[in-house]
Write a protein that holds these residues in place. Structure first.
Motif, short mmCIF file in Angstrom:
data_model
loop_
_atom_site.label_atom_id
_atom_site.label_comp_id
_atom_site.label_asym_id
_atom_site.label_seq_id
_atom_site.Cartn_x
_atom_site.Cartn_y
_atom_site.Cartn_z
N VAL A 210 0.82 -1.21 0.00
CA VAL A 210 0.00 0.00 0.00
C VAL A 210 0.86 1.26 0.00
O VAL A 210 2.00 1.26 0.45
N ASP A 211 0.29 2.33 -0.51
CA ASP A 211 0.82 3.67 -0.36
C ASP A 211 -0.05 4.36 0.68
O ASP A 211 -1.27 4.19 0.70
N ILE A 212 0.56 5.17 1.53
CA ILE A 212 -0.17 5.93 2.54
C ILE A 212 -0.17 7.39 2.13
O ILE A 212 0.89 7.96 1.85
N HIS A 213 -1.34 7.98 2.11
CA HIS A 213 -1.49 9.40 1.78
C HIS A 213 -2.13 10.09 2.97
O HIS A 213 -3.05 9.56 3.57
N GLU A 214 -1.63 11.28 3.29
CA GLU A 214 -2.26 12.12 4.31
C GLU A 214 -2.63 13.44 3.65
O GLU A 214 -1.77 14.12 3.10
N ASN A 215 -3.92 13.74 3.69
CA ASN A 215 -4.45 14.96 3.05
C ASN A 215 -3.99 15.08 1.61
O ASN A 215 -3.59 16.14 1.15
N GLY A 216 -4.03 13.95 0.89
CA GLY A 216 -3.71 13.93 -0.53
C GLY A 216 -2.24 13.84 -0.87
O GLY A 216 -1.87 13.75 -2.03
N LYS A 217 -1.36 13.84 0.13
CA LYS A 217 0.08 13.80 -0.11
C LYS A 217 0.64 12.42 0.24
O LYS A 217 0.40 11.90 1.31
N LEU B 81 -5.32 4.97 2.34
CA LEU B 81 -4.43 3.92 1.86
C LEU B 81 -4.84 3.54 0.46
O LEU B 81 -6.03 3.46 0.15
N ARG B 82 -3.84 3.31 -0.38
CA ARG B 82 -4.09 2.87 -1.75
C ARG B 82 -3.37 1.55 -1.95
O ARG B 82 -2.17 1.46 -1.72
N ILE B 83 -4.11 0.56 -2.38
CA ILE B 83 -3.54 -0.77 -2.65
C ILE B 83 -2.79 -0.70 -3.97
O ILE B 83 -3.31 -0.23 -4.98
N ILE B 84 -1.55 -1.19 -3.96
CA ILE B 84 -0.72 -1.20 -5.16
C ILE B 84 -0.68 -2.61 -5.70
O ILE B 84 -0.19 -3.53 -5.03
N ALA B 85 -1.18 -2.81 -6.92
CA ALA B 85 -1.28 -4.14 -7.48
C ALA B 85 -0.04 -4.58 -8.26
O ALA B 85 0.28 -5.74 -8.31
N ALA B 86 0.67 -3.64 -8.84
CA ALA B 86 1.72 -4.00 -9.78
C ALA B 86 3.13 -3.85 -9.23
O ALA B 86 4.08 -3.98 -9.97
#
Length: 91
Positions: A37-44, A82-87
């Motif tokens: 996953v990527d973690i973003h806080e307030n879009g960053k 959180l954004r799941i990264i598939a690749a």
């Protein structure tokens, strides 16, 4: 765009070879164990890693990372996404 948040070297979704978006938002954290996953806080973008463990209520997770800090605790707060990264495989 290439960032170096926290402990890792991260390629954002726009940098993938085919230009495709390779992530999806993650609302239910209890389902994320073992995923990258990527973690973003307030879009960053602030960090990246593999979800090592999640509390039963899905409000806190442990993020396994590369670098000098092998783990990070992440709390589900307003503005945290959180954004799941598939690749992108993790070591």
């Amino acid at each position: 765009m290439v960032s170096k948040p926290g402990n890792g070297y991260v390629e954002t979704a726009g940098d993938m070879p085919d230009g495709a978006t390779t992530w999806q938002p993650a609302d239910e954290w209890v389902l994320l164990e073992g995923l990258s996953v990527d973690i973003h806080e307030n879009g960053k973008l602030i960090d990246h890693g593999r979800v090592e463990a999640v509390t039963e209520d899905g409000c806190i997770l442990w993020l396994a990372q590369e670098g000098i800090r092998p783990r990070r605790l992440v709390e589900k707060l307003p503005g945290t996404e959180l954004r799941i990264i598939a690749a992108r495989p993790l070591p």
